[in-house]
Scaffold this motif. Structure first.
Motif, PDB file in Angstrom:
ATOM      1  N   LEU A  93      -7.257   2.979  -1.031  1.00 47.02           N
ATOM      2  CA  LEU A  93      -6.115   2.903  -0.132  1.00 47.02           C
ATOM      3  C   LEU A  93      -6.481   3.386   1.276  1.00 47.02           C
ATOM      4  O   LEU A  93      -6.077   2.777   2.268  1.00 47.02           O
ATOM      5  N   ASP A  94      -7.244   4.459   1.352  1.00 47.96           N
ATOM      6  CA  ASP A  94      -7.683   4.956   2.651  1.00 47.96           C
ATOM      7  C   ASP A  94      -8.587   3.943   3.346  1.00 47.96           C
ATOM      8  O   ASP A  94      -8.478   3.723   4.550  1.00 47.96           O
ATOM      9  N   THR A 152       0.814  -1.223   0.000  1.00 46.85           N
ATOM     10  CA  THR A 152       0.000   0.000   0.000  1.00 46.85           C
ATOM     11  C   THR A 152       0.846   1.271   0.000  1.00 46.85           C
ATOM     12  O   THR A 152       0.421   2.280  -0.572  1.00 46.85           O
ATOM     13  N   ASP A 153       2.016   1.237   0.616  1.00 50.81           N
ATOM     14  CA  ASP A 153       2.871   2.432   0.614  1.00 50.81           C
ATOM     15  C   ASP A 153       3.292   2.792  -0.807  1.00 50.81           C
ATOM     16  O   ASP A 153       3.218   3.954  -1.203  1.00 50.81           O
ATOM     17  N   LEU A 177      -7.047   6.266  -4.386  1.00 51.23           N
ATOM     18  CA  LEU A 177      -6.689   6.806  -3.072  1.00 51.23           C
ATOM     19  C   LEU A 177      -7.768   6.484  -2.041  1.00 51.23           C
ATOM     20  O   LEU A 177      -7.454   6.188  -0.880  1.00 51.23           O
ATOM     21  N   THR A 194       0.175   6.485  -6.956  1.00 53.17           N
ATOM     22  CA  THR A 194      -1.089   7.176  -7.209  1.00 53.17           C
ATOM     23  C   THR A 194      -0.969   8.678  -6.970  1.00 53.17           C
ATOM     24  O   THR A 194      -1.498   9.472  -7.765  1.00 53.17           O
ATOM     25  N   GLU A 195      -0.280   9.083  -5.925  1.00 52.33           N
ATOM     26  CA  GLU A 195      -0.120  10.520  -5.678  1.00 52.33           C
ATOM     27  C   GLU A 195       0.692  11.189  -6.781  1.00 52.33           C
ATOM     28  O   GLU A 195       0.370  12.295  -7.221  1.00 52.33           O
ATOM     29  N   ARG A 197       0.356   4.031  -2.877  1.00 51.08           N
ATOM     30  CA  ARG A 197       0.037   5.436  -2.589  1.00 51.08           C
ATOM     31  C   ARG A 197       1.013   6.377  -3.296  1.00 51.08           C
ATOM     32  O   ARG A 197       0.612   7.379  -3.875  1.00 51.08           O
ATOM     33  N   ARG A 198       2.308   6.057  -3.263  1.00 48.23           N
ATOM     34  CA  ARG A 198       3.292   6.923  -3.936  1.00 48.23           C
ATOM     35  C   ARG A 198       3.030   6.980  -5.441  1.00 48.23           C
ATOM     36  O   ARG A 198       3.079   8.057  -6.048  1.00 48.23           O
TER      37      ARG A 198
END
Length: 168
Positions: free
Chosen positions: A165-166, A132-133, A162, A139-140, A136-137
């Motif tokens: 992920l949340d 997931t880390d 996102l 996707t951001e 997230r990177r």
């Protein structure tokens, strides 16, 4: 015509148009455009749930992109293979394919992560395998990339990832 039918949701009707286009490009020995049509077929077959045909089209797209010596089409073809592997549950090989495509992206385009639809698919895969880390990177970064280009549909998809992920 195939593209228009596909975007109207008339997926099955679009198949022969993509196949005809691919055949024409093969006859003309235009390997790059033939690769692109097989990428379109891979996407189409995935949406139809025809994963064997999806895998065949992705394989052909990759072979043709290499024959054309086109790194961008090669990267996109590898993404279609990675997504196919993801869909059939072969997460280990899918991860390797996504990494291979990301390496090409870094080398050819000096971009840190996969972007656009490729980045979204990669992030979905990363979420599935529990990374997931990194998801997230990816996707951001992709969100910022798509916002700069005003690709609202892709921005929306990044926000959906996102949200997943949340939630996770």
């Amino acid at each position: 015509i195939g593209f228009c039918l596909m975007n109207l949701g008339r997926l099955r009707e679009s198949v022969p148009f993509y196949e005809r286009a691919a055949t024409g490009y093969l006859e003309d020995k235009n390997w790059g455009y033939a690769s692109m049509e097989y990428q379109n077929l891979a996407d189409l077959h995935a949406q139809l749930g025809a994963l064997d045909k999806n895998a065949d089209a992705a394989r052909q797209a990759l072979d043709l992109s290499r024959k054309a010596e086109d790194k961008d089409r090669e990267r996109r073809s590898i993404i279609y293979q990675a997504w196919t592997l993801h869909l059939v549950g072969n997460t280990e090989l899918a991860s390797k394919k996504f990494s291979e495509a990301e390496d090409i992206e870094k080398k050819e385009n000096s971009v840190q992560f996969l972007t656009r639809n490729s980045g979204i698919g990669h992030a979905i895969h990363l979420l599935k395998v529990g990374d997931t880390d990194y998801a997230r990177r990816v996707t951001e970064f992709n969100l910022q990339y798509c916002e700069r280009s005003h690709w609202h549909f892709l921005v929306s998809m990044c926000h959906r990832v996102l949200g997943d992920l949340d939630f996770d």
